[in-house]
Design a protein around this motif. Structure first.
Motif, PDB file in Angstrom:
ATOM      1  N   ALA A 123       0.834  -1.209   0.000  1.00 37.81           N
ATOM      2  CA  ALA A 123       0.000   0.000   0.000  1.00 37.81           C
ATOM      3  C   ALA A 123       0.868   1.259   0.000  1.00 37.81           C
ATOM      4  CB  ALA A 123      -0.926  -0.009   1.209  1.00 37.81           C
ATOM      5  N   SER A 168       1.381   3.979  -2.959  1.00 34.06           N
ATOM      6  CA  SER A 168       1.042   5.379  -2.677  1.00 34.06           C
ATOM      7  C   SER A 168       2.038   6.334  -3.331  1.00 34.06           C
ATOM      8  CB  SER A 168       1.007   5.628  -1.168  1.00 34.06           C
ATOM      9  OG  SER A 168      -0.038   4.909  -0.557  1.00 34.06           O
ATOM     10  N   VAL A 199      -7.200  -5.077  -3.722  1.00 36.18           N
ATOM     11  CA  VAL A 199      -6.433  -3.821  -3.687  1.00 36.18           C
ATOM     12  C   VAL A 199      -5.437  -3.779  -4.842  1.00 36.18           C
ATOM     13  CG1 VAL A 199      -4.729  -2.496  -2.353  1.00 36.18           C
ATOM     14  CG2 VAL A 199      -6.711  -3.494  -1.204  1.00 36.18           C
ATOM     15  N   SER A 225      -6.095   3.780   2.613  1.00 35.13           N
ATOM     16  CA  SER A 225      -5.427   2.475   2.477  1.00 35.13           C
ATOM     17  C   SER A 225      -4.038   2.382   3.102  1.00 35.13           C
ATOM     18  CB  SER A 225      -5.314   2.113   0.990  1.00 35.13           C
ATOM     19  OG  SER A 225      -4.479   3.037   0.313  1.00 35.13           O
ATOM     20  N   ASN A 226      -3.445   3.494   3.502  1.00 34.02           N
ATOM     21  CA  ASN A 226      -2.051   3.464   3.947  1.00 34.02           C
ATOM     22  C   ASN A 226      -1.817   2.697   5.246  1.00 34.02           C
ATOM     23  OD1 ASN A 226      -0.234   4.435   2.118  1.00 34.02           O
ATOM     24  ND2 ASN A 226       0.391   6.200   3.329  1.00 34.02           N
TER      25      ASN A 226
END
Length: 350
Positions: free
Chosen positions: A125, A129, A271, A323-324
């Motif tokens: 994730a 990013s 994801v 989502s981080n």
């Protein structure tokens, strides 16, 4: 659902060929073409899911994203050939918004309604990013800002240079994730994958992918020629057709696959499909389309409108915020969906 898709393909493909050859009313054929492409995309999704089962979540997500984006790439190439660069740029915007907010939102919502919490690989994730910020906030904004002080020829030169750099970095990111650092950043959620038998064998899955892709190519070319008539009939702008209609139809396969994976608590794959597909669109599909456009009469610069840019940047930072932490729930999915619908209303009114 599988039986419905089979019936749609069985009826839709011959009807698309006949309607195209006999010039049936374009507004009617627009609906036929869209449903046929969605049904064909469903078969492509099932085939890639079968291949993904034996490949693991990362390669599986990449396969789903690649063949999901293949449909949109085909539609966009025919749109470029027809000189509809506005529709192509809008469809790229729609893919970014659709994958991050619609697909991501629906996946988190559907999975979250069944499971209180869903965890996924936090290292992936965070890695994704930084790439999202580079691909959308840096590589899409810079050509827009500089183009204000450049003529058309120099803007195209900047677009080509940016496109080549994006493609090289995307290939490097794949090499990093799948070769040099494969398995280095493991997460406990990666290990909780239950054994599952693929629906189709490797040979059958590849054959279905090939046939479905050829059929999609034919129907997509016919679909592009209906845009003008449909826009006039319903009062839709090129922007709305590209961002909402083309993006949803073109990404139907990965939409369904990601939501299904989240429902099965395979949120890592969901994801990877949603974010991985966005990265592929921004860092590979968009640059490739810029380069391909030079083979046609009208060239396409990598320059979006201000509403498109702001919408994509907002979607990126909202997705990163959600989502981080490597953890999600149904409410976060609802937040992403709410953002998508607000933007959809705005683009419709434009």
């Amino acid at each position: 659902m599988n039986r419905l898709f089979f019936l749609l393909v069985l009826i839709g493909v011959p009807l698309s060929v006949i309607g195209n050859l006999l010039h049936f009313p374009q507004t009617i054929m627009f609906g036929v073409y869209c449903l046929t492409i969605i049904a064909l995309a469903g078969f492509m999704g099932r085939a890639t899911e079968s291949l993904a089962i034996v490949s693991g979540p990362r390669i599986g997500g990449l396969l789903n994203a690649t063949f999901g984006n293949a449909v949109e790439l085909i539609i966009s190439i025919f749109a470029l050939k027809a000189g509809l660069t506005g529709v192509v740029l809008a469809s790229l915007t729609g893919s970014v918004l659709g994958n991050l907010l619609l697909v991501g939102g629906l996946s988190f919502l559907v999975g979250g309604l069944k499971y209180k919490r869903q965890e996924f690989n936090v290292y992936d994730a965070r890695h994704n990013s930084s790439l999202l910020i580079f691909a959308v906030v840096v590589a899409f904004v810079i050509p827009e800002v500089f183009s204000m002080n450049l003529n058309e020829e120099k803007t195209l030169t900047l677009s080509v240079g940016t496109s080549i750099i994006l493609i090289v970095l995307y290939l490097a990111a794949l090499f990093f994730k799948l070769v040099t650092h494969r398995g280095v950043y493991q997460h406990q959620s990666d290990e909780v994958e239950e054994h599952e038998e693929p629906e189709w064998g490797k040979g059958k899955a590849l054959a279905i992918l090939a046939v479905a892709t050829l059929a999609v190519a034919y129907v997509s070319e016919a679909l592009v020629h209906t845009f003008e008539a449909v826009g006039d009939k319903f009062g839709w702008s090129e922007l709305f057709i590209g961002i909402i209609i083309v993006a949803i139809v073109g990404n139907a396969a990965e939409h369904a696959s990601a939501i299904l994976m989240a429902y099965k608590n395979k949120v890592n794959i969901a994801v990877e499909i949603a974010v991985g597909s966005t990265l592929q669109v921004a860092m590979f599909v968009a640059p490739v389309l810029v380069l391909i456009s030079f083979f046609f009469e009208t060239q396409m610069p990598l320059v979006f409108t201000l509403p498109e840019l702001i919408a994509m940047i907002t979607a990126v930072f909202l997705t990163i915020a959600v989502s981080n932490d490597g953890d999600t729930n149904w409410f976060e999915g609802g937040t992403l969906l709410a953002a998508y619908f607000i933007m959809g209303i705005g683009f419709y009114l434009l």
